[in-house]
Scaffold this motif. Structure first.
Motif, PDB file in Angstrom:
ATOM      1  N   SER A  42       0.869  -1.403  -0.036  1.00 53.63           N
ATOM      2  CA  SER A  42      -0.210   0.010  -0.045  1.00 53.63           C
ATOM      3  C   SER A  42       0.779   1.149   0.033  1.00 53.63           C
ATOM      4  CB  SER A  42      -1.154  -0.065   1.194  1.00 53.63           C
ATOM      5  OG  SER A  42      -0.206  -0.187   2.414  1.00 53.63           O
ATOM      6  N   PRO A  43       1.987   1.457   0.508  1.00 55.74           N
ATOM      7  CA  PRO A  43       2.982   2.647   0.512  1.00 55.74           C
ATOM      8  C   PRO A  43       3.227   2.833  -0.724  1.00 55.74           C
ATOM      9  CG  PRO A  43       3.624   1.318   2.223  1.00 55.74           C
ATOM     10  CD  PRO A  43       2.672   0.413   1.266  1.00 55.74           C
ATOM     11  N   PHE A  44       3.185   2.262  -1.663  1.00 61.41           N
ATOM     12  CA  PHE A  44       4.000   2.115  -3.172  1.00 61.41           C
ATOM     13  C   PHE A  44       3.018   2.520  -4.282  1.00 61.41           C
ATOM     14  CE2 PHE A  44       6.284  -0.968  -0.751  1.00 61.41           C
ATOM     15  CZ  PHE A  44       7.328  -0.398  -0.538  1.00 61.41           C
ATOM     16  N   ARG A  45       3.430   3.333  -5.317  1.00 64.23           N
ATOM     17  CA  ARG A  45       3.057   3.980  -6.368  1.00 64.23           C
ATOM     18  C   ARG A  45       2.365   2.458  -7.315  1.00 64.23           C
ATOM     19  NH1 ARG A  45       4.745   4.413 -11.718  1.00 64.23           N
ATOM     20  NH2 ARG A  45       3.526   5.964 -13.117  1.00 64.23           N
ATOM     21  N   SER A  46       3.045   1.669  -7.409  1.00 61.37           N
ATOM     22  CA  SER A  46       2.707   0.345  -8.086  1.00 61.37           C
ATOM     23  C   SER A  46       2.499  -0.742  -7.295  1.00 61.37           C
ATOM     24  CB  SER A  46       3.637  -0.043  -9.375  1.00 61.37           C
ATOM     25  OG  SER A  46       3.406  -1.037 -10.085  1.00 61.37           O
ATOM     26  N   GLN A  47       1.546  -1.378  -7.287  1.00 68.25           N
ATOM     27  CA  GLN A  47       1.253  -2.232  -5.810  1.00 68.25           C
ATOM     28  C   GLN A  47       1.001  -3.752  -6.432  1.00 68.25           C
ATOM     29  OE1 GLN A  47      -1.934  -0.274  -3.617  1.00 68.25           O
ATOM     30  NE2 GLN A  47      -0.842   1.344  -3.676  1.00 68.25           N
ATOM     31  N   ILE A  48       1.020  -3.980  -7.829  1.00 65.62           N
ATOM     32  CA  ILE A  48       0.758  -5.122  -8.328  1.00 65.62           C
ATOM     33  C   ILE A  48       2.047  -5.834  -8.937  1.00 65.62           C
ATOM     34  CG2 ILE A  48      -1.586  -4.620  -8.914  1.00 65.62           C
ATOM     35  CD1 ILE A  48      -0.633  -3.793 -11.918  1.00 65.62           C
ATOM     36  N   THR A 213       7.127   1.435 -13.540  1.00 69.86           N
ATOM     37  CA  THR A 213       6.135   0.352 -13.206  1.00 69.86           C
ATOM     38  C   THR A 213       5.027   1.003 -13.394  1.00 69.86           C
ATOM     39  OG1 THR A 213       6.813   0.465 -11.160  1.00 69.86           O
ATOM     40  CG2 THR A 213       7.497  -1.397 -12.071  1.00 69.86           C
ATOM     41  N   THR A 214       3.874   0.058 -13.894  1.00 68.59           N
ATOM     42  CA  THR A 214       2.429   0.816 -14.078  1.00 68.59           C
ATOM     43  C   THR A 214       1.755   1.237 -12.760  1.00 68.59           C
ATOM     44  OG1 THR A 214       0.366   0.169 -15.045  1.00 68.59           O
ATOM     45  CG2 THR A 214       1.623  -1.668 -13.996  1.00 68.59           C
ATOM     46  N   PRO A 215       0.956   2.004 -12.540  1.00 66.68           N
ATOM     47  CA  PRO A 215       0.169   2.367 -11.373  1.00 66.68           C
ATOM     48  C   PRO A 215      -1.171   1.894 -11.354  1.00 66.68           C
ATOM     49  CG  PRO A 215       0.300   4.523 -12.967  1.00 66.68           C
ATOM     50  CD  PRO A 215       1.312   3.283 -13.198  1.00 66.68           C
ATOM     51  N   ALA A 216      -1.503   1.037 -12.574  1.00 65.47           N
ATOM     52  CA  ALA A 216      -2.844   0.565 -12.885  1.00 65.47           C
ATOM     53  C   ALA A 216      -3.138  -0.442 -11.923  1.00 65.47           C
ATOM     54  CB  ALA A 216      -2.958   0.087 -14.364  1.00 65.47           C
ATOM     55  N   ASN A 217      -3.314  -0.094 -10.390  1.00 60.60           N
ATOM     56  CA  ASN A 217      -3.463  -1.060  -9.614  1.00 60.60           C
ATOM     57  C   ASN A 217      -4.998  -1.662  -9.386  1.00 60.60           C
ATOM     58  OD1 ASN A 217      -0.678  -0.630  -8.462  1.00 60.60           O
ATOM     59  ND2 ASN A 217      -1.492   1.202  -7.493  1.00 60.60           N
ATOM     60  N   ASP A 218      -5.867  -0.944  -9.997  1.00 58.92           N
ATOM     61  CA  ASP A 218      -7.333  -1.285  -9.871  1.00 58.92           C
ATOM     62  C   ASP A 218      -7.694  -2.281 -11.059  1.00 58.92           C
ATOM     63  OD1 ASP A 218      -6.864   0.630 -12.003  1.00 58.92           O
ATOM     64  OD2 ASP A 218      -8.800   1.591 -11.693  1.00 58.92           O
ATOM     65  N   ASP A 219      -6.908  -2.514 -11.905  1.00 64.52           N
ATOM     66  CA  ASP A 219      -6.812  -3.642 -13.115  1.00 64.52           C
ATOM     67  C   ASP A 219      -5.688  -4.396 -13.388  1.00 64.52           C
ATOM     68  OD1 ASP A 219      -7.930  -5.020 -15.222  1.00 64.52           O
ATOM     69  OD2 ASP A 219      -7.617  -3.233 -16.711  1.00 64.52           O
ATOM     70  N   ALA A 223      -3.143  -4.617 -16.803  1.00 66.08           N
ATOM     71  CA  ALA A 223      -2.223  -3.743 -16.587  1.00 66.08           C
ATOM     72  C   ALA A 223      -0.787  -3.769 -17.423  1.00 66.08           C
ATOM     73  CB  ALA A 223      -1.692  -3.632 -15.122  1.00 66.08           C
ATOM     74  N   SER A 224      -0.475  -4.960 -17.636  1.00 58.47           N
ATOM     75  CA  SER A 224       0.563  -5.000 -18.609  1.00 58.47           C
ATOM     76  C   SER A 224       0.253  -4.981 -20.285  1.00 58.47           C
ATOM     77  CB  SER A 224       1.324  -6.434 -18.261  1.00 58.47           C
ATOM     78  OG  SER A 224       2.493  -6.458 -19.119  1.00 58.47           O
ATOM     79  N   ARG A 225       0.575  -3.857 -20.959  1.00 59.96           N
ATOM     80  CA  ARG A 225       0.065  -3.716 -22.133  1.00 59.96           C
ATOM     81  C   ARG A 225       1.137  -3.217 -23.222  1.00 59.96           C
ATOM     82  NH1 ARG A 225      -5.299  -2.893 -21.073  1.00 59.96           N
ATOM     83  NH2 ARG A 225      -5.735  -2.201 -23.150  1.00 59.96           N
ATOM     84  N   PRO A 226       1.833  -4.174 -23.444  1.00 61.36           N
ATOM     85  CA  PRO A 226       3.065  -3.838 -24.336  1.00 61.36           C
ATOM     86  C   PRO A 226       2.352  -3.319 -25.731  1.00 61.36           C
ATOM     87  CG  PRO A 226       3.705  -5.919 -23.269  1.00 61.36           C
ATOM     88  CD  PRO A 226       2.358  -5.720 -22.817  1.00 61.36           C
ATOM     89  N   PHE A 227       3.046  -2.356 -26.448  1.00 61.98           N
ATOM     90  CA  PHE A 227       2.488  -1.804 -27.746  1.00 61.98           C
ATOM     91  C   PHE A 227       1.189  -1.201 -27.616  1.00 61.98           C
ATOM     92  CE2 PHE A 227       5.546  -5.381 -28.187  1.00 61.98           C
ATOM     93  CZ  PHE A 227       6.576  -4.881 -28.503  1.00 61.98           C
ATOM     94  N   ASP A 228       0.542  -1.075 -26.326  1.00 59.82           N
ATOM     95  CA  ASP A 228      -0.734  -0.593 -26.602  1.00 59.82           C
ATOM     96  C   ASP A 228      -0.485   0.791 -26.472  1.00 59.82           C
ATOM     97  OD1 ASP A 228      -3.944  -1.582 -26.379  1.00 59.82           O
ATOM     98  OD2 ASP A 228      -3.516   0.103 -24.962  1.00 59.82           O
ATOM     99  N   ALA A 229      -1.499   1.947 -26.810  1.00 60.87           N
ATOM    100  CA  ALA A 229      -1.492   3.235 -26.547  1.00 60.87           C
ATOM    101  C   ALA A 229      -1.827   3.477 -25.175  1.00 60.87           C
ATOM    102  CB  ALA A 229      -2.424   3.981 -27.531  1.00 60.87           C
ATOM    103  N   GLN A 232       1.158   2.079 -19.168  1.00 63.48           N
ATOM    104  CA  GLN A 232       1.655   2.886 -18.386  1.00 63.48           C
ATOM    105  C   GLN A 232       2.886   2.738 -17.490  1.00 63.48           C
ATOM    106  OE1 GLN A 232      -2.631   3.261 -16.306  1.00 63.48           O
ATOM    107  NE2 GLN A 232      -1.809   5.293 -15.817  1.00 63.48           N
ATOM    108  N   GLY A 233       3.469   1.584 -18.063  1.00 59.29           N
ATOM    109  CA  GLY A 233       4.818   1.041 -17.518  1.00 59.29           C
ATOM    110  C   GLY A 233       4.446  -0.349 -17.372  1.00 59.29           C
ATOM    111  N   PHE A 234       5.763  -1.128 -16.960  1.00 60.79           N
ATOM    112  CA  PHE A 234       5.636  -2.470 -16.874  1.00 60.79           C
ATOM    113  C   PHE A 234       5.101  -3.284 -15.625  1.00 60.79           C
ATOM    114  CE2 PHE A 234      10.083  -1.741 -15.363  1.00 60.79           C
ATOM    115  CZ  PHE A 234      10.096  -2.924 -14.364  1.00 60.79           C
ATOM    116  N   VAL A 235       4.888  -4.402 -15.707  1.00 60.36           N
ATOM    117  CA  VAL A 235       4.499  -5.010 -14.389  1.00 60.36           C
ATOM    118  C   VAL A 235       5.712  -5.918 -13.922  1.00 60.36           C
ATOM    119  CG1 VAL A 235       3.229  -6.948 -13.451  1.00 60.36           C
ATOM    120  CG2 VAL A 235       2.054  -5.170 -14.804  1.00 60.36           C
ATOM    121  N   LEU A 236       5.927  -5.733 -12.727  1.00 61.76           N
ATOM    122  CA  LEU A 236       7.313  -6.613 -12.184  1.00 61.76           C
ATOM    123  C   LEU A 236       6.902  -8.048 -11.952  1.00 61.76           C
ATOM    124  CD1 LEU A 236      10.011  -6.164 -10.815  1.00 61.76           C
ATOM    125  CD2 LEU A 236       9.048  -5.882  -8.600  1.00 61.76           C
TER     126      LEU A 236
END
Length: 420
Positions: A42-48, A213-219, A223-229, A232-236
């Motif tokens: 929870s303290p982090f920007r990317s939580q997934i 890394t992506t901040p798309a924590n709600d999805d 969240a991992s969307r290579p080559f998609d417009a 928002q960043g990669f998923v660890l």
């Protein structure tokens, strides 16, 4: 020149344990991403992250091994066991002096080192730490080469043994080193691949700091969307893959099943920026051209490309430019995909996981899709195999990788008998 082939594959990846569960997951295009469970994110920007559901005891590791080995070494050990069993190689009847280990890792024993620092420093409150609070196997965690040592001791491999650490190209480069040792006559069998278990607070904090890394924590699954417009960043991620790489005649003499031949490998450094990439993709393009030359192939021979496809804008655009530079018009015709859309980015391990995928693509004639690719970035205008797997008749597969530090690597696998 001595030739090298892949005779065994072992994989441990998010969403499944073992080669077959990994293959099913990437072909189905079902992302194995969720909210981080190993600590409070929870303290982090990317939580997934893409975590591996890993039960070391159930997979045969003893209590002593589980205590001694960091998670990334445990991953590598389980994968090597699977790969050797798959290869049918009888080590008891092998010349152990001709068996080596080449293992890649970007961040080594991150989890163990962070845990021990937290204990020794009392959560960072003490600058002068008391060594008596540390576990007895800290040295093995501190030295990344312990991973290669563990495998060499486990299998009685007396040939060359080393850990390759070149950031996110470590997996490709470790297999490349295995290829070169076999070509040079230094070994007949190499246990080769890579492993990383980087999902820890320090790693998440570092990537948060540079907004990689992506901040798309709600999805998580989207969240991992290579080559998609909309990326928002990669998923660890985390995981490992180990291949048994064997000299061709050695494999033939024992009647081994051959997945593919390693026909080309090249690496470059861009000398440009620690984390940045030049948009023209020139160094990655040069590595691809070099690998093609070693394999004695032309661009039109490549039937599949396993993309680095991290899901950052600078990587995806750099990589697209590199394919156009190296392959010309064929870059627009060849199917390309990124399995990071499903299993995340496991740093140094991902290159070996992607090479395992290439071997299976050649054997099974199916290209895994790029999951979550709904609205392509106009600057990434190649065939990135969106959403759905595709049948192919590929005889040669290319995998490309980029890593922090400017590392650029390319490797080509070919079906048995397809090499010039």
């Amino acid at each position: 020149m001595r030739r090298a082939v892949v005779t065994g594959i072992g994989v441990l990846a998010p969403g499944g344990v073992g080669r077959e569960e990994f293959w099913s997951r990437i072909v189905d295009g079902k992302p194995a991403v969720r909210r981080i469970t190993t600590f409070d994110p929870s303290p982090f920007r990317s939580q997934i992250a893409a975590e591996v559901d890993f039960d070391a005891a159930a997979l045969g590791l003893t209590p002593r091994e589980r205590r001694r080995m960091d998670r990334f070494v445990q991953f590598a050990t389980v994968c090597a066991d699977e790969a050797l069993a798959d290869s049918g190689l009888d080590l008891e009847r092998s010349d152990r002096d001709r068996v080596g280990v080449s293992l890649g890792s970007a961040v080594g024993a991150t989890i163990s080192l962070e845990e021990e620092y937290v204990v020794a420093s009392d959560h960072g409150r003490e600058w002068q730490v008391d060594h008596r609070h540390l576990r007895p196997f800290l040295y093995q965690a501190l030295v990344p080469s312990s991973a290669a040592t563990e495998l060499a001791v486990r299998y009685g491999a007396h040939g060359p043994a080393a850990v390759v650490s070149t950031g996110c190209t470590s997996g490709i480069d470790a297999i490349g080193r295995a290829l070169q040792l076999i070509q040079d006559g230094e070994a007949d069998v190499m246990i080769a691949g890579a492993s990383d278990a980087p999902i820890s607070p320090i790693t998440v904090a570092c990537f948060d700091a540079i907004r990689a890394t992506t901040p798309a924590n709600d999805d998580p699954e989207g969240a991992s969307r290579p080559f998609d417009a909309g990326r928002q960043g990669f998923v660890l991620g985390e995981g490992a893959a180990v291949l048994v790489v064997e000299e061709l005649e050695h494999a033939r003499k024992r009647g081994a099943r051959v997945y593919c031949e390693i026909t080309g490998y090249a690496a470059r450094a861009n000398g440009f920026h620690m984390t940045g990439l030049r948009p023209d993709g020139v160094e990655l393009g040069e590595a691809i051209v070099d690998a093609l030359g070693q394999a004695r192939l032309v661009p039109e021979d490549i039937g599949y490309i396993s993309a680095h496809g991290s899901g950052t804008k600078q990587n995806d655009r750099h990589e697209s430019a590199a394919y156009k530079r190296a392959l010309g018009e064929h870059a627009r015709r060849v199917p390309i995909s990124s399995i990071k859309s499903v299993v995340g980015h496991s740093l140094g391990a991902i290159g070996s996981i992607e090479m395992a995928a290439c071997a299976l693509v050649l054997e099974r004639g199916v290209v895994p899709p790029t999951a979550n690719l709904i609205t392509p970035d106009p600057e990434c205008d190649l065939d990135y195999t969106p959403l759905v797997a595709r049948e192919v008749e590929a005889r040669h597969a290319l995998s490309a990788g980029s890593g922090f530090g400017g590392f650029q690597s390319a490797m080509i696998f070919s079906v048995p008998g397809a090499a010039a």
